[in-house]
Scaffold this motif. Sequence first.
Motif, PDB file in Angstrom:
ATOM      1  N   VAL A  39       0.875  -1.175   0.000  1.00 13.81           N
ATOM      2  CA  VAL A  39       0.000   0.000   0.000  1.00 13.81           C
ATOM      3  C   VAL A  39       0.910   1.222   0.000  1.00 13.81           C
ATOM      4  O   VAL A  39       1.841   1.309   0.810  1.00 13.81           O
ATOM      5  N   VAL A  40       0.671   2.149  -0.913  1.00 14.14           N
ATOM      6  CA  VAL A  40       1.414   3.408  -0.965  1.00 14.14           C
ATOM      7  C   VAL A  40       0.416   4.518  -0.701  1.00 14.14           C
ATOM      8  O   VAL A  40      -0.617   4.603  -1.364  1.00 14.14           O
ATOM      9  N   PHE A  49       0.181  14.656  18.733  1.00 15.13           N
ATOM     10  CA  PHE A  49       1.594  14.306  18.580  1.00 15.13           C
ATOM     11  C   PHE A  49       1.843  13.044  17.770  1.00 15.13           C
ATOM     12  O   PHE A  49       2.636  13.045  16.833  1.00 15.13           O
ATOM     13  N   MET A  50       1.184  11.921  18.078  1.00 14.35           N
ATOM     14  CA  MET A  50       1.411  10.683  17.336  1.00 14.35           C
ATOM     15  C   MET A  50       1.008  10.834  15.870  1.00 14.35           C
ATOM     16  O   MET A  50       1.633  10.273  14.990  1.00 14.35           O
ATOM     17  N   ASP A  51      -0.042  11.589  15.624  1.00 15.43           N
ATOM     18  CA  ASP A  51      -0.500  11.777  14.254  1.00 15.43           C
ATOM     19  C   ASP A  51       0.382  12.740  13.484  1.00 15.43           C
ATOM     20  O   ASP A  51       0.327  12.803  12.264  1.00 15.43           O
ATOM     21  N   MET A  52       1.214  13.533  14.170  1.00 11.67           N
ATOM     22  CA  MET A  52       2.063  14.503  13.489  1.00 11.67           C
ATOM     23  C   MET A  52       3.036  13.829  12.539  1.00 11.67           C
ATOM     24  O   MET A  52       3.418  14.382  11.525  1.00 11.67           O
ATOM     25  N   LEU A  53       3.439  12.612  12.864  1.00 10.92           N
ATOM     26  CA  LEU A  53       4.393  11.920  12.012  1.00 10.92           C
ATOM     27  C   LEU A  53       3.757  11.434  10.721  1.00 10.92           C
ATOM     28  O   LEU A  53       4.350  11.527   9.659  1.00 10.92           O
ATOM     29  N   LEU A  54       2.545  10.926  10.788  1.00  7.62           N
ATOM     30  CA  LEU A  54       1.931  10.319   9.616  1.00  7.62           C
ATOM     31  C   LEU A  54       0.573  10.901   9.255  1.00  7.62           C
ATOM     32  O   LEU A  54       0.205  10.932   8.107  1.00  7.62           O
ATOM     33  N   GLY A  55      -0.202  11.313  10.215  1.00 10.94           N
ATOM     34  CA  GLY A  55      -1.589  11.651   9.979  1.00 10.94           C
ATOM     35  C   GLY A  55      -2.440  10.514  10.520  1.00 10.94           C
ATOM     36  O   GLY A  55      -1.998   9.372  10.589  1.00 10.94           O
ATOM     37  N   SER A  56      -3.643  10.797  10.923  1.00  9.32           N
ATOM     38  CA  SER A  56      -4.454   9.781  11.595  1.00  9.32           C
ATOM     39  C   SER A  56      -4.815   8.611  10.685  1.00  9.32           C
ATOM     40  O   SER A  56      -4.805   7.457  11.122  1.00  9.32           O
ATOM     41  N   VAL A  62      -1.034   2.015   8.828  1.00  4.91           N
ATOM     42  CA  VAL A  62       0.282   1.433   9.107  1.00  4.91           C
ATOM     43  C   VAL A  62       0.195   0.450  10.270  1.00  4.91           C
ATOM     44  O   VAL A  62       0.757  -0.639  10.219  1.00  4.91           O
ATOM     45  N   ARG A  63      -0.530   0.812  11.318  1.00 11.87           N
ATOM     46  CA  ARG A  63      -0.637  -0.048  12.501  1.00 11.87           C
ATOM     47  C   ARG A  63      -1.427  -1.325  12.241  1.00 11.87           C
ATOM     48  O   ARG A  63      -1.116  -2.368  12.801  1.00 11.87           O
ATOM     49  N   LEU A  64      -2.468  -1.259  11.404  1.00 12.42           N
ATOM     50  CA  LEU A  64      -3.384  -2.382  11.267  1.00 12.42           C
ATOM     51  C   LEU A  64      -3.278  -3.159   9.952  1.00 12.42           C
ATOM     52  O   LEU A  64      -3.931  -4.183   9.783  1.00 12.42           O
ATOM     53  N   VAL A  69       3.250  -1.021   4.187  1.00 10.99           N
ATOM     54  CA  VAL A  69       2.698   0.286   3.821  1.00 10.99           C
ATOM     55  C   VAL A  69       3.856   1.263   3.643  1.00 10.99           C
ATOM     56  O   VAL A  69       4.681   1.424   4.544  1.00 10.99           O
ATOM     57  N   LEU A  70       3.907   1.906   2.485  1.00 11.28           N
ATOM     58  CA  LEU A  70       4.905   2.925   2.203  1.00 11.28           C
ATOM     59  C   LEU A  70       4.210   4.270   2.288  1.00 11.28           C
ATOM     60  O   LEU A  70       3.243   4.519   1.558  1.00 11.28           O
TER      61      LEU A  70
END
Length: 81
Positions: A39-40, A49-56, A62-64, A69-70
């Motif tokens: 998945v890209v 804060f946690m979402d700042m790296l990737l977005g919600s 990525v977690r599930l 996932v790229l």
Amino acid sequence: MKVTDSPRCPVSGAELKIQAGDPAARILAEIHTGNNDLVVMGAHGRRAFMDMLLGSVANKVVRLSTVPVLTVRLPKENTAE
């Protein structure tokens, strides 16, 4: 002839789907029902804060995800924040 028309093009067989609903849930449902190797997805991160790296959405996928996932982000100078 478009580049994607070539049988040697790695995305020549790509399929575009447009669906309504919760983005993370729809992506994860497609991962679980499809024959996907990767998945890209884009990531921007505009929440806590946690979402700042990737977005919600990207964070949840990525977690599930059961496949790799790229995530791709634009450089800070190119973002419209």
